[in-house]
Write an enzyme that holds these catalytic residues in place. Structure first.
Site, mmCIF file in Angstrom:
data_model
loop_
_atom_site.group_PDB
_atom_site.id
_atom_site.type_symbol
_atom_site.label_atom_id
_atom_site.label_comp_id
_atom_site.label_asym_id
_atom_site.label_seq_id
_atom_site.Cartn_x
_atom_site.Cartn_y
_atom_site.Cartn_z
ATOM 1 N N SER A 161 0.852 -1.274 0.006
ATOM 2 C CA SER A 161 0.149 -0.050 0.049
ATOM 3 C C SER A 161 0.706 1.194 0.148
ATOM 4 O O SER A 161 0.403 2.439 -0.255
ATOM 5 C CB SER A 161 -1.024 -0.067 1.288
ATOM 6 O OG SER A 161 -0.199 -0.220 2.322
ATOM 7 N N HIS A 178 -0.628 4.381 7.366
ATOM 8 C CA HIS A 178 -0.307 5.058 6.152
ATOM 9 C C HIS A 178 -0.058 6.626 6.350
ATOM 10 O O HIS A 178 -0.991 7.314 6.891
ATOM 11 C CB HIS A 178 -1.283 4.946 4.954
ATOM 12 C CG HIS A 178 -1.575 3.616 4.788
ATOM 13 N ND1 HIS A 178 -2.762 2.856 5.387
ATOM 14 C CD2 HIS A 178 -0.653 2.428 4.193
ATOM 15 C CE1 HIS A 178 -2.711 1.582 4.910
ATOM 16 N NE2 HIS A 178 -1.478 1.589 4.253
ATOM 17 N N ASP A 234 -3.907 7.412 8.620
ATOM 18 C CA ASP A 234 -4.720 6.492 9.522
ATOM 19 C C ASP A 234 -3.687 5.526 10.379
ATOM 20 O O ASP A 234 -2.441 6.318 10.714
ATOM 21 C CB ASP A 234 -5.386 5.349 8.630
ATOM 22 C CG ASP A 234 -4.652 4.491 7.672
ATOM 23 O OD1 ASP A 234 -3.178 4.663 7.768
ATOM 24 O OD2 ASP A 234 -5.058 3.994 6.536
#
Length: 333
Positions: A31, A309, A306
């Site tokens: 990610s 990230h 979050d």
């Protein structure tokens, strides 16, 4: 093909050339690099609120590391593998094979790991979508930010098993995949270190978001040391390819040590978007479709979006800290 069209295509290619001669980016990993391979699964508000005001398949409020790298090289973000057929006009910028939740081995998520991602890449090369010349004039970015270790913790692996057995196993497998990229013709391969895992919000929460968890950072240090040794070995074995370290760990820590950056980041360890209780997280909804999360008023002042990230502003600060590194990497010939 008429002369005017030939000239137009030539000028378009010329404009895309940057000072380093790099025409394409190929991204692999998780990610931290994914810009849309999980687009259909990752269409959750408030992700993307700072980028077009809607989710874009990125695990952030806005653009991420891969986007900043593309900007640095004067090109558009490479198309995600998921969209390769519907966005064929973007193939000349390269391709992004990274999937959120991916790792070197098996993680908690049913997504292609690094081996499967290189398999996809190899098939495209074998099918002639990309040539050896494309690879020689490209930059490969690999980011793997710790999903393998989350899976190990979930399995109940002991700290000794992780440090003594899992770390070298993962590094060895990653080395195999990096060699495959080099054998296909890649000349510049940039590999990200683990970030300081102990500084991620899910581990700083018990510390009231005031400091990093030192135990979590030890794992990053051991992994990153093994990674550097592995890349040194690859460089000695493969003189035609440059394997470089992209020190995300140090970039994150530099920002933390400086208490933010000059562009306005003031909140370091507390995420901007977070769940309203222990069972919820950023983007969670209850059965009635009501929001089970809160979002800070100014995402641009937070480093983390979050629990894992960075924000768009956070990634910008990280890339700024690594810009000299990329200038050196991209200058390899």
């Amino acid at each position: 093909m008429n002369l005017s069209l030939i000239i137009c295509l030539f000028l378009m290619k010329f404009q895309e050339m940057n000072e380093f001669g790099i025409r394409k980016i190929f991204a692999f990993g998780d990610s931290y690099a994914d810009t849309g391979n999980l687009h259909q699964m990752w269409q959750r508000e408030p992700y993307g609120v700072s980028y077009r005001g809607k989710p874009s398949g990125r695990f952030s409020d806005g653009i991420i590391f891969t986007d900043y790298l593309a900007k640095f090289l004067g090109m558009k973000t490479p198309v995600s593998y998921h969209w390769r057929k519907s966005l064929k006009s973007r193939l000349h910028y390269g391709m992004n094979f990274a999937y959120g939740g991916a790792g070197i081995g098996q993680t908690l998520f049913a997504v292609p790991n690094i081996t499967a991602q290189v398999d996809m890449f190899e098939r495209l090369v074998n099918d002639g979508v990309y040539t050896k010349y494309d690879l020689q004039s490209s930059l490969i970015l690999v980011t793997l930010s710790g999903n393998d270790y989350d899976a190990a913790n979930e399995r109940g692996d002991s700290a000794l098993e992780i440090l003594v057995t899992l770390v070298p196993t993962l590094i060895d497998q990653l080395s195999v995949e990096l060699k495959r990229m080099a054998n296909l013709g890649a000349k510049r391969i940039a590999v990200g270190t683990l970030p300081p895992l102990g500084c991620l919000p899910f581990l700083t929460q018990p510390l009231s978001y005031n400091s990093c968890n030192s135990t979590g950072n030890i794992l990053s240090d051991i992994h990153n040391s093994a990674l550097r040794d592995s890349l040194d070995k690859l460089n000695n074995e493969t003189l035609s390819t440059n394997f470089s370290v992209v020190d995300l760990d140090n970039a994150f820590k530099t920002i933390f040590d400086n208490k933010g950056d000059s562009k306005g980041i003031t909140s370091l360890y507390k995420p901007c978007c977070m769940g309203t209780d222990e069972s919820s997280s950023c983007g969670s909804l209850n059965l009635n479709g009501e929001k089970m999360y809160t979002v800070c008023n100014s995402p641009q002042t937070s480093f983390f979006w979050d629990s894992v990230h960075p924000t768009q502003a956070g990634w910008k600060a990280v890339f700024n800290a690594l810009q000299l590194t990329f200038q050196e990497i991209c200058s390899f010939s």
